[in-house]
Design an enzyme around this catalytic site. Structure first.
Site, PDB file in Angstrom:
ATOM      1  N   ASN A   1     -10.849 -30.692  43.281  1.00 53.05           N
ATOM      2  CA  ASN A   1     -10.702 -31.887  42.438  1.00 53.05           C
ATOM      3  C   ASN A   1     -12.120 -32.798  42.933  1.00 53.05           C
ATOM      4  OD1 ASN A   1      -8.577 -31.307  40.464  1.00 53.05           O
ATOM      5  ND2 ASN A   1      -7.522 -31.849  42.064  1.00 53.05           N
TER       6      ASN A   1
ATOM      7  N   HIS B   1      -7.918 -32.849  33.664  1.00 54.49           N
ATOM      8  CA  HIS B   1      -7.083 -33.905  33.659  1.00 54.49           C
ATOM      9  C   HIS B   1      -6.941 -34.969  32.828  1.00 54.49           C
ATOM     10  CE1 HIS B   1      -6.281 -33.180  38.513  1.00 54.49           C
ATOM     11  NE2 HIS B   1      -5.877 -32.163  37.801  1.00 54.49           N
TER      12      HIS B   1
ATOM     13  N   TYR C   1      -1.288 -36.477  33.459  1.00 53.49           N
ATOM     14  CA  TYR C   1      -2.446 -37.437  33.880  1.00 53.49           C
ATOM     15  C   TYR C   1      -2.645 -38.596  33.019  1.00 53.49           C
ATOM     16  CZ  TYR C   1      -3.600 -34.319  37.596  1.00 53.49           C
ATOM     17  OH  TYR C   1      -3.043 -33.616  39.038  1.00 53.49           O
TER      18      TYR C   1
ATOM     19  N   CYS D   1      -7.938 -25.278  36.597  1.00 51.96           N
ATOM     20  CA  CYS D   1      -6.647 -26.122  36.949  1.00 51.96           C
ATOM     21  C   CYS D   1      -5.528 -25.531  36.912  1.00 51.96           C
ATOM     22  CB  CYS D   1      -6.969 -27.471  36.213  1.00 51.96           C
ATOM     23  SG  CYS D   1      -5.615 -28.856  36.254  1.00 51.96           S
TER      24      CYS D   1
END
Length: 421
Positions: A144, A194, A244, A164
């Site tokens: 990340n 995200h 997120y 992811c």
């Protein structure tokens, strides 16, 4: 087939090893190299990895090394799962932004920018050494912030795809709620890493029946609880945002919550200490239940699927990955990195067509893409002004006084990682 995992001493790694062992027909590894500079923890993780392979009858060899160049030599694919600065740096990312009234999080907002600035130069150095050792090797990035890191890799000409576990988590959850096999669930997944929304949940493939309205009608409460969002928000949107999005949709509420409890980094650091003690037990030959609380659910399945497809094996024809936009979302530049369903094969990932994106989501996607442009510029070239501009552009910051204060804090807490500071 040889694979290397950079960051192989991570407490995540036994999750990955378990997937490699269980799915060996999909990805027939003959040699797996775990690379990590932390020799002591690497040996603990490596010992458990070998016992997991042995218990499950995997014939592959597991090698541990702190020598990056030797570890990636001859590798067909290299997985990146590193954390520059460790949990200590993550703890800072999650705390000092709160001093300015902004979300403290390791992948978005000011904390996410700090992680990007620390990480991009290190990843590019690793990738260049991989290219020198084996120019045909694929790089699979789980590090990340995946979108920014993947964009850095692609712009530098590397064979890279970002990964992811958010999408596969939704796929597994929805499959269970719908009582179908996970392979039957195809997500209309759109956005940036995200920063994604499930705009459709199709049964049987990209053209299958859209079960999302039924999911929301019959299981909306459970889905909303998992996302920590009110059920009426999902009903009004008619889509399922990634968790997120709560940082954006309930920013002030999240800031208040974060100020009342220990950081996630502190929780994970305590968990990692316990996990490493477990890994040192020579009788342990499977991933412990505690690892399920560490995060990264289904990462191993996603990684195996992606590596198998890139290396010409039996991976799924369509997978959610991070790759160049190339016109998929017409409101973004071609070289933006997006997270969508793609056809994946030996030549890489090609995004599938995406239905027109509602302005409610397209506006935020475009805003965060602009931030990522500036964040990558700051990571590559450094400088206080570039950091300030990236923070000012981020929708979780967006005010010059906040951006100024956060810039000073970011640099102060990360000076040892920045050659320019």
């Amino acid at each position: 087939m040889k694979l290397a995992v950079v960051g192989g001493g991570s407490t995540y790694t036994p999750e990955l090893i378990d997937g490699f062992a269980r799915l060996r027909d999909t990805l027939p590894i003959t040699e797996l190299v775990l690379v990590d500079p932390a020799a002591e923890r690497l040996e603990l993780v490596g010992g458990l990895a070998r016992r997991i392979f042995a218990k499950q009858g995997h014939p592959g060899k597991i090698v541990t090394t702190s020598d990056l160049d030797a570890g990636v030599e001859g590798a067909d694919a290299v997985l990146l799962q590193l954390r520059v600065g460790g949990q200590a740096a993550r703890n800072q990312d999650e705390t000092w932004p709160l001093e300015c009234g902004c979300v403290g999080q390791e992948t978005t907002g000011a904390g996410g920018l700090a992680k990007a600035l620390r990480t991009v130069p290190v990843v590019l150095d690793i990738a260049e050494r991989v290219r020198r050792a084996n120019p045909d090797a694929w790089i699979i990035d789980f590090t990340n912030p995946v979108g920014i890191v993947t964009r850095a890799l692609l712009q530098a000409g590397h064979k890279a795809v970002g990964l992811c576990n958010v999408a596969i988590g939704f796929q597994r959850k929805f499959a269970k709620l719908l009582d179908v096999a996970p392979s039957e669930v195809h997500l209309d997944h759109v956005g940036l890493n995200h920063l994604t929304w499930e705009t459709g949940v199709r049964i049987g493939g990209p053209d299958g029946e859209n079960a999302l309205p039924r999911l929301l009608a019959e299981h909306g409460d459970a889905i909303a609880d998992d996302l920590h969002l009110p059920r009426p928000v999902l009903d009004r949107l008619g889509v399922v945002p990634s968790y997120y999005l709560r940082y954006f949709y309930a920013h002030d509420e999240v800031v208040r919550e974060l100020g009342t409890k220990p950081s996630r980094a502190a929780e994970v650091a305590a968990m990692e200490k316990e996990l490493l003690e477990m890994y040192g037990d020579p009788a342990l030959d499977e991933k412990p239940a505690l690892l399920g609380k560490r995060g990264g659910a289904f990462y191993s399945e996603a990684a195996v699927d992606l590596a198998a497809s890139l290396l010409g094996g039996g991976g799924s024809p369509y997978q959610v990955v991070n790759t160049y936009n190339n016109g998929t979302l017409p409101f973004l530049p071609d070289d933006a990195v997006i997270e969508v369903q793609a056809a994946v094969g030996r030549d890489g990932a090609v995004p599938l067509p995406v239905s027109p994106v509602d302005p409610l989501y397209a506006g935020l996607i475009a805003n965060v893409t602009a931030y990522e442009d500036l964040a990558l510029e700051a990571a590559l070239r450094g400088g206080r002004d570039r950091v300030f501009k990236a923070l000012l552009a981020h929708p979780l910051v967006g005010q010059y006084a906040y951006a100024d204060g956060l810039t000073d804090r970011l640099i102060a807490h990360n000076r040892e990682h920045f050659a320019w500071a």
